[in-house]
Design an enzyme around this catalytic site. Structure first.
Site, PDB file in Angstrom:
ATOM      1  N   LYS A   1       0.818  -1.216   0.000  1.00 50.07           N
ATOM      2  CA  LYS A   1       0.000   0.000   0.000  1.00 50.07           C
ATOM      3  C   LYS A   1       0.849   1.261   0.000  1.00 50.07           C
ATOM      4  CE  LYS A   1      -4.448  -1.737   1.095  1.00 50.07           C
ATOM      5  NZ  LYS A   1      -5.504  -1.987   2.081  1.00 50.07           N
TER       6      LYS A   1
ATOM      7  N   ARG B   1      -3.891 -10.031   4.539  1.00 51.02           N
ATOM      8  CA  ARG B   1      -4.284 -10.053   3.128  1.00 51.02           C
ATOM      9  C   ARG B   1      -3.108  -9.521   2.317  1.00 51.02           C
ATOM     10  NH1 ARG B   1      -6.272  -6.408  -0.496  1.00 51.02           N
ATOM     11  NH2 ARG B   1      -7.826  -7.123  -1.992  1.00 51.02           N
TER      12      ARG B   1
HETATM   13  C1  7PM Z   1      -4.811   0.985  -3.539  1.00 55.16           C
HETATM   14  C2  7PM Z   1      -5.622   0.964  -2.441  1.00 55.16           C
HETATM   15  C3  7PM Z   1      -4.532  -0.174  -4.232  1.00 55.16           C
HETATM   16  C4  7PM Z   1      -6.165  -0.197  -2.036  1.00 55.16           C
HETATM   17  C5  7PM Z   1      -5.046  -1.333  -3.782  1.00 55.16           C
HETATM   18  C6  7PM Z   1      -5.910  -1.357  -2.704  1.00 55.16           C
HETATM   19  C7  7PM Z   1      -8.298  -4.237   1.257  1.00 55.16           C
HETATM   20  C8  7PM Z   1      -9.361  -4.949   0.737  1.00 55.16           C
HETATM   21  C9  7PM Z   1      -8.407  -3.794  -0.837  1.00 55.16           C
HETATM   22  C10 7PM Z   1      -8.009  -4.316   2.661  1.00 55.16           C
HETATM   23  C11 7PM Z   1      -9.872  -5.795   2.814  1.00 55.16           C
HETATM   24  C12 7PM Z   1      -5.520  -3.742  -2.424  1.00 55.16           C
HETATM   25  C13 7PM Z   1      -6.425  -2.608  -2.184  1.00 55.16           C
HETATM   26  N1  7PM Z   1      -7.700  -3.540   0.269  1.00 55.16           N
HETATM   27  N2  7PM Z   1     -10.145  -5.731   1.502  1.00 55.16           N
HETATM   28  N3  7PM Z   1      -9.426  -4.670  -0.579  1.00 55.16           N
HETATM   29  N4  7PM Z   1      -8.831  -5.107   3.385  1.00 55.16           N
HETATM   30  N5  7PM Z   1     -10.629  -6.549   3.612  1.00 55.16           N
HETATM   31  O1  7PM Z   1      -4.435  -3.721  -1.837  1.00 55.16           O
HETATM   32  O2  7PM Z   1      -7.096  -3.694   3.217  1.00 55.16           O
HETATM   33  O3  7PM Z   1      -5.869  -4.653  -3.175  1.00 55.16           O
HETATM   34  S1  7PM Z   1      -8.093  -3.064  -2.385  1.00 55.16           S
END
Ligand code: 7PM
Length: 347
Positions: free
Chosen positions: A293, A327
């Site tokens: 992130k 995750r």
């Molecule tokens: C930018 C921001 C790029 C966020 C990618 C993302 C989460 C999730 C996502 C989390 C849960 C990613 C994310 N992040 N579901 N879905 N927790 N439960 O890293 O932190 O894929 S999208």
């Protein structure tokens, strides 16, 4: 009604260090703590004091007792996986690939191959998502999202051996993904985005991940603001658990997630990472999603492809605080880090 007291277990102990006078999270010996920070919020004033586990357990206190009980209660298995150790959830994105000129077969075949690869690397759960919830992203419709994820879920359920979670904010996608064999619902809006999702999730009867976000993905990074980010996120998740319970979704079926990167500045993300163990007071398994992130990029100025070391450090900070699920994108590397950590932690 706001939660008057919060308890943040701290000072993790090796299981051999003591019997009895420790705070154990969710009944796990590897998640035992020697002390706790007691936090009390009254309007704008926040009081904090550090107490030893022995002091805390010896002096029953009306306000602290229910929180202590929720911290200690054993957590229910998720999709038949017991929470005896930290589980690794592998991220599988099914978004159109700019190289395959929208060829749906190529996109799903690549996603299925990726999912099976993550399982071979040691993933306990595969999180499949077809909507981009990145900051600034444009929304997609339920039909398009289903066209992306359903063939992948069906193939992974058939060919793989670990449970699949569906990363979606839409009731219709939840229903159809569950019919296709998904075993967990992962909603970054904590069942707030779609007015039908609380009832849909109650009927589907699968475990639900409630993630905190401030604002919509398109605008959430504009001006994130909190009185106290850790306590505000805690109260918000507490209120979402209550809403779920009213809708017929029992606490035992819920997983909470502070939502790293979703409407948070660098300082907010670091504060949450430093206080993850406080969320055990909600009585649900805690999930941490910090992999690659942008807060890691902001600390060091590195692009996503170079954020693995920071992602591992974040995962270990979570594991040390007893989080039950991480995750991640990099499953093999994370499993190696967790294996070494737990080798040292379980002596
Ligand atoms: C930018 C921001 C790029 C966020 C990618 C993302 C989460 C999730 C996502 C989390 C849960 C990613 C994310 N992040 N579901 N879905 N927790 N439960 O890293 O932190 O894929 S999208």
């Amino acid at each position: 009604m706001k939660t008057p007291f919060y308890i943040r277990p701290t000072g993790r102990l090796a299981p051999a260090a003591g019997e009895g006078r420790v705070i154990s999270v969710g009944g796990r010996r590897e998640a035992s703590y020697a002390a706790a920070e007691i936090v009390e919020r009254n309007g704008t004033s926040v009081r904090r004091r550090l107490v030893t586990a022995a002091e805390l357990l010896a002096t029953p206190h009306a306000g602290l007792e229910p929180v202590l009980q929720r911290i200690a209660a054993p957590r229910a298995a998720i999709a038949d996986i017991p929470l005896a150790r930290t589980l690794v959830m592998g991220i599988v994105n099914v978004t159109p690939d700019s190289f395959s000129d929208g060829g749906r077969y190529l996109d799903s075949a690549a996603a299925v191959a990726h999912a099976l690869q993550l399982e071979a690397e040691g993933a306990d759960i595969l999180d499949i998502g077809g909507e981009s919830t990145r900051p600034g992203a444009d929304p997609v419709g339920a039909d398009e999202e289903c066209r992306r994820v359903l063939p992948v879920i069906e193939a992974v359920v058939k060919q793989g051996g670990v449970p699949v979670s569906i990363d979606t904010r839409k009731a219709e996608v939840m229903r159809r993904a569950a019919d296709a064999g998904a075993r967990i619902i992962n909603d970054v809006s904590a069942l707030t985005h779609d007015t039908g999702s609380l009832d849909a999730a109650a009927k589907i009867e699968l475990p639900v991940i409630l993630m905190h976000a401030q604002g919509d993905p398109r605008t959430m990074q504009d001006h994130p603001r909190y009185d106290d980010v850790v306590l505000d996120v805690y109260d918000w998740l507490d209120a979402r658990i209550a809403a779920c319970e009213r809708a017929g979704i029992a606490r035992e079926r819920l997983i909470v997630d502070p939502g790293i990167g979703f409407g948070k500045t660098l300082a907010h993300n670091l504060a949450l990472l430093a206080s993850l163990s406080i969320f055990h007071g909600l009585g649900c398994p805690v999930l941490l999603g910090a992999s690659r992130k942008s807060f890691i990029g902001k600390l060091l100025g590195v692009p996503p492809a170079e954020r693995l070391p920071g992602s591992l450090a974040a995962a270990l900070a979570g594991v040390d605080q007893g989080v039950q699920i991480v995750r991640v994108h990099d499953v093999a590397a994370t499993c190696q880090a967790l294996a070494v950590w737990s080798g040292a932690a379980s002596i």
